[in-house]
Design an enzyme around this catalytic site. Structure first.
Site, PDB file in Angstrom:
ATOM      1  N   ASP A  59       0.859  -1.165   0.000  1.00  0.00           N
ATOM      2  CA  ASP A  59       0.000   0.000   0.000  1.00  0.00           C
ATOM      3  C   ASP A  59       0.907   1.230   0.000  1.00  0.00           C
ATOM      4  O   ASP A  59       1.762   1.381   0.878  1.00  0.00           O
ATOM      5  CB  ASP A  59      -0.873  -0.014   1.271  1.00  0.00           C
ATOM      6  CG  ASP A  59      -2.251   0.565   1.034  1.00  0.00           C
ATOM      7  OD1 ASP A  59      -2.319   1.658   0.470  1.00  0.00           O
ATOM      8  OD2 ASP A  59      -3.236  -0.088   1.433  1.00  0.00           O
TER       9      ASP A  59
ATOM     10  N   GLU B 124      -6.340   3.958  -5.844  1.00  0.00           N
ATOM     11  CA  GLU B 124      -7.617   4.222  -5.183  1.00  0.00           C
ATOM     12  C   GLU B 124      -8.078   5.613  -5.612  1.00  0.00           C
ATOM     13  O   GLU B 124      -7.393   6.600  -5.330  1.00  0.00           O
ATOM     14  CB  GLU B 124      -7.451   4.165  -3.662  1.00  0.00           C
ATOM     15  CG  GLU B 124      -8.798   4.286  -2.951  1.00  0.00           C
ATOM     16  CD  GLU B 124      -8.693   4.773  -1.516  1.00  0.00           C
ATOM     17  OE1 GLU B 124      -9.612   4.495  -0.747  1.00  0.00           O
ATOM     18  OE2 GLU B 124      -7.696   5.449  -1.176  1.00  0.00           O
TER      19      GLU B 124
ATOM     20  N   HIS C 103     -11.036  -2.630   3.467  1.00  0.00           N
ATOM     21  CA  HIS C 103     -10.904  -2.261   4.888  1.00  0.00           C
ATOM     22  C   HIS C 103     -11.657  -0.980   5.248  1.00  0.00           C
ATOM     23  O   HIS C 103     -11.692  -0.599   6.407  1.00  0.00           O
ATOM     24  CB  HIS C 103      -9.423  -2.107   5.215  1.00  0.00           C
ATOM     25  CG  HIS C 103      -8.819  -0.965   4.455  1.00  0.00           C
ATOM     26  ND1 HIS C 103      -8.676  -0.981   3.082  1.00  0.00           N
ATOM     27  CD2 HIS C 103      -8.363   0.244   4.860  1.00  0.00           C
ATOM     28  CE1 HIS C 103      -8.154   0.161   2.680  1.00  0.00           C
ATOM     29  NE2 HIS C 103      -7.945   0.926   3.743  1.00  0.00           N
ATOM     30  N   ASP C 104     -12.204  -0.278   4.248  1.00  0.00           N
ATOM     31  CA  ASP C 104     -12.966   0.949   4.508  1.00  0.00           C
ATOM     32  C   ASP C 104     -14.466   0.735   4.345  1.00  0.00           C
ATOM     33  O   ASP C 104     -15.243   1.682   4.499  1.00  0.00           O
ATOM     34  CB  ASP C 104     -12.566   2.054   3.516  1.00  0.00           C
ATOM     35  CG  ASP C 104     -11.125   2.497   3.669  1.00  0.00           C
ATOM     36  OD1 ASP C 104     -10.608   2.465   4.803  1.00  0.00           O
ATOM     37  OD2 ASP C 104     -10.515   2.875   2.650  1.00  0.00           O
TER      38      ASP C 104
ATOM     39  N   ASP D  58      -2.901   4.631  -2.350  1.00  0.00           N
ATOM     40  CA  ASP D  58      -3.908   5.245  -1.495  1.00  0.00           C
ATOM     41  C   ASP D  58      -4.314   6.634  -2.020  1.00  0.00           C
ATOM     42  O   ASP D  58      -3.440   7.457  -2.326  1.00  0.00           O
ATOM     43  CB  ASP D  58      -3.277   5.387  -0.096  1.00  0.00           C
ATOM     44  CG  ASP D  58      -4.272   5.747   0.967  1.00  0.00           C
ATOM     45  OD1 ASP D  58      -5.218   4.969   1.173  1.00  0.00           O
ATOM     46  OD2 ASP D  58      -4.104   6.802   1.606  1.00  0.00           O
TER      47      ASP D  58
HETATM   48  C1  GLC Z   1      -7.671   5.619   2.015  1.00  0.00           C
HETATM   49  C2  GLC Z   1      -7.548   4.416   2.901  1.00  0.00           C
HETATM   50  C3  GLC Z   1      -8.193   4.714   4.227  1.00  0.00           C
HETATM   51  C4  GLC Z   1      -7.460   5.877   4.852  1.00  0.00           C
HETATM   52  C5  GLC Z   1      -7.416   7.070   3.913  1.00  0.00           C
HETATM   53  C6  GLC Z   1      -6.390   8.069   4.365  1.00  0.00           C
HETATM   54  O1  GLC Z   1      -8.985   5.911   1.704  1.00  0.00           O
HETATM   55  O2  GLC Z   1      -8.096   3.296   2.258  1.00  0.00           O
HETATM   56  O3  GLC Z   1      -8.178   3.602   5.079  1.00  0.00           O
HETATM   57  O4  GLC Z   1      -8.082   6.251   6.037  1.00  0.00           O
HETATM   58  O5  GLC Z   1      -7.040   6.705   2.600  1.00  0.00           O
HETATM   59  O6  GLC Z   1      -5.100   7.554   4.191  1.00  0.00           O
END
Ligand code: GLC
Length: 551
Positions: free
Chosen positions: A99, A251, A324-325, A200
């Site tokens: 990640d 992402e 995980h979100d 991310d």
């Molecule tokens: C992304 C991650 C999340 C995190 C955010 C800030 O959305 O998946 O878990 O809180 O970024 O890094």
């Protein structure tokens, strides 16, 4: 030209290390724990692991606040543990992607310490500093974790930008030295042999120079797909990514099909794929994700069909229900009631994983793990959940009871309860006290029990993933919606060299009559069904049925 790279065939298993397997009894999952479970992942049929952040972090946001990109979080183990995990995974034909969280660092990263130290420091410009406006922050932007997106720093009398927590200051990607530092760090990991990155919130890295106020304080229109994001990713690709045979997936909250083609178009020289979030946002309400709306199938169909058709020949889809979100897939999109849980979990997998794209499945999904409805806010660990409670209940927008209902449906902690390995205390996750509570249903839902049951969700996943591997039609077949206007059944076909695969999924607990399928006299072979007993010409509750008609 579209080629057949390995990542298009991949089945990616996402691991949230804190919650996967503890090996030393401290209540926190670790790298040795993952090592112990590699065979489980290989047997499932996954061939890539996406590891959520494993770097040194003060854990404001469970590792998405990184204080040293080249050190392992001590709770998780050592660099030797990581190297051993990578070696052992490779031996089993499993690649590992890391990640890469580089929109921001932790405020405890040395870059930020230097940046904050004084205005003249060479690292000052690594972050986004601005003078205040009229005694307040530089503009009206709200943080995605609540409150202003600006934090005042008394010693220098200026503010720094943080889209997430104040402990997650945003890096200034307009500074070439920042890009250089990130590229060096990435190269360092790739030289070690890692197989790529999940990036991310990569669509947020470029901010407009002028930082204009946003509508109602919303920074999204300016920071999502900002002015130079594609230039920076092309530079990253040229300098780093193109030198290695790797997988990259960005992402990209808020990304549309048209934008996705820029990030991941086959000839764009940026990323391999993007995660889009249209299907996971179908339950949003007036308070954003904090809602208890149910998914409406026609919305979901429209989104999936749009992405399947929209990226055709131009870019490659990511297929995922959860991460995980997100809440647990079966709780959000299926039906977690006892009589339907396993059935609907299998239906969801059939529905999504026979589309075109790369599969990303989140730990525990293959068991049909469900949301955990903890009684007390004190049982929740997630910063986003706790801040949202503070702002929405504290601000008088919703009552405590309403908010708890929303939390039970969508809190990120639903996905972060420990992996359910067996029926022993703490689900076999730890011999100590877990950092977050175990879902009390682990005695019924766990890997050990499902491994010995041919009818389990786990066994079904293994068969489904094998079918994907063995049938090129799943990777390459043309996609066509089937019965597009039906509001209870999601159906589509895939066709390749005269063969046609029909995928029919009932998203309800009612029995649904079926349309006649005209096979031109050819045999309609059932290749998949989530009921053991052969069915009538109708779909039973949450039934998924897959037919093949050969050329
Ligand atoms: C992304 C991650 C999340 C995190 C955010 C800030 O959305 O998946 O878990 O809180 O970024 O890094």
């Amino acid at each position: 030209m579209e080629e057949h790279e390995w990542w298009k065939d991949a089945v990616v298993y996402q691991i949230y290390p804190r919650s996967f397997q503890d090996s030393n009894g401290d209540g926190v999952g670790d790298l040795q724990g993952i090592l112990r479970r590699l065979d489980y992942i290989a047997e499932l049929g996954a061939n890539v692991i996406w590891l959520c952040p494993i770097y040194a972090s003060p854990n404001e946001d469970n590792g998405y606040d990184i204080s040293d990109y080249q050190k392992i979080q001590p709770d998780f183990g050592t660099m030797e543990d990581f190297e051993c995990l990578l070696r052992e995974a490779h031996k089993r034909g499993i690649r590992i992607i890391l990640d890469l969280a580089v929109n921001h660092t932790s405020d405890e990263h040395r870059w930020f310490a230097h940046s904050r130290a004084d205005r003249g420091n060479p690292c000052r410009d690594y972050y986004i500093w601005r003078e205040g406006r009229g005694g307040g922050p530089p503009n009206n932007w709200n943080s995605w974790f609540g409150g202003s997106a600006w934090q005042y720093d008394a010693p220098s009398g200026m503010y720094y930008l943080h889209i997430f927590s104040p402990k997650q200051p945003d890096l200034n990607w307009d500074n070439p030295a920042v890009r250089e530092s990130v590229f060096q760090m990435m190269t360092w990991w790739l030289d070690k042999g890692v197989d790529g990155f999940r990036m991310d919130v990569i669509s947020l890295i470029s901010k407009p120079e002028t930082l204009p106020d946003g509508p109602g304080g919303d920074l999204s229109p300016f920071c999502i797909n900002g002015p130079h994001v594609h230039a920076y990713l092309q530079e990253m690709n040229e300098r780093v990514l193109s030198r290695f045979d790797i997988m990259t997936v960005g992402e990209c909250p808020g990304v549309t099909v048209e934008e996705a083609k820029k990030y991941a178009g086959f000839s764009r020289g940026e990323l391999n794929m993007v995660f889009q979030f249209e299907h996971t946002s179908t339950t949003d309400g007036p308070y954003g994700k904090w809602s208890d709306r149910r998914v409406w199938l026609p919305d979901l169909k429209k989104i999936f069909f749009h992405w399947q058709n929209g990226l055709k020949g131009a870019a490659w889809n990511c297929l995922f229900w959860g991460n995980h979100d997100q809440p647990r897939a079966v709780s959000k999109f299926g039906d977690e009631r006892e009589e339907y849980r396993a059935r609907s979990a299998k239906m969801l997998a059939t529905c999504l994983y026979l589309m075109q794209g790369t599969v990303f499945l989140y730990q525990g999904e293959e068991l049909g793990m469900t949301n955990a409805a903890f009684d007390s806010l004190g049982d929740y660990r997630d910063i986003e959940t706790r801040n949202a409670y503070r702002d929405l209940v504290g601000g008088g927008c919703v009552t405590h009871d309403e908010m708890m209902r929303y939390i039970h449906r969508v809190s990120r902690d639903n996905a972060r309860t420990p992996m359910q390995w067996d029926a022993s205390p703490n689900a076999g996750f730890t011999t100590g006290t877990p950092w977050i509570g175990v879902n009390p249903n682990y005695k019924e839902i766990n890997a050990q029990q499902e491994q010995s049951d041919d009818r389990s969700v786990l066994s079904y996943y293994k068969r489904l993933l094998r079918f994907r591997r063995e049938n090129a039609i799943v990777r390459d077949g043309d996609f066509m919606p089937f019965w597009p206007e039906h509001d209870k059944i999601l159906g589509y076909t895939r066709s390749l060299n005269g063969d046609t695969l029909y995928v029919l999924c009932n998203f309800t607990d009612e029995r649904m009559p079926l349309l006649e399928i005209d096979t031109h006299g050819r045999y309609l072979e059932t290749v998949f069904c989530n009921y053991e007993e052969p069915g009538p010409w109708a779909l039973r509750p949450f039934e998924a049925r897959v037919y093949l008609v050969r050329a």
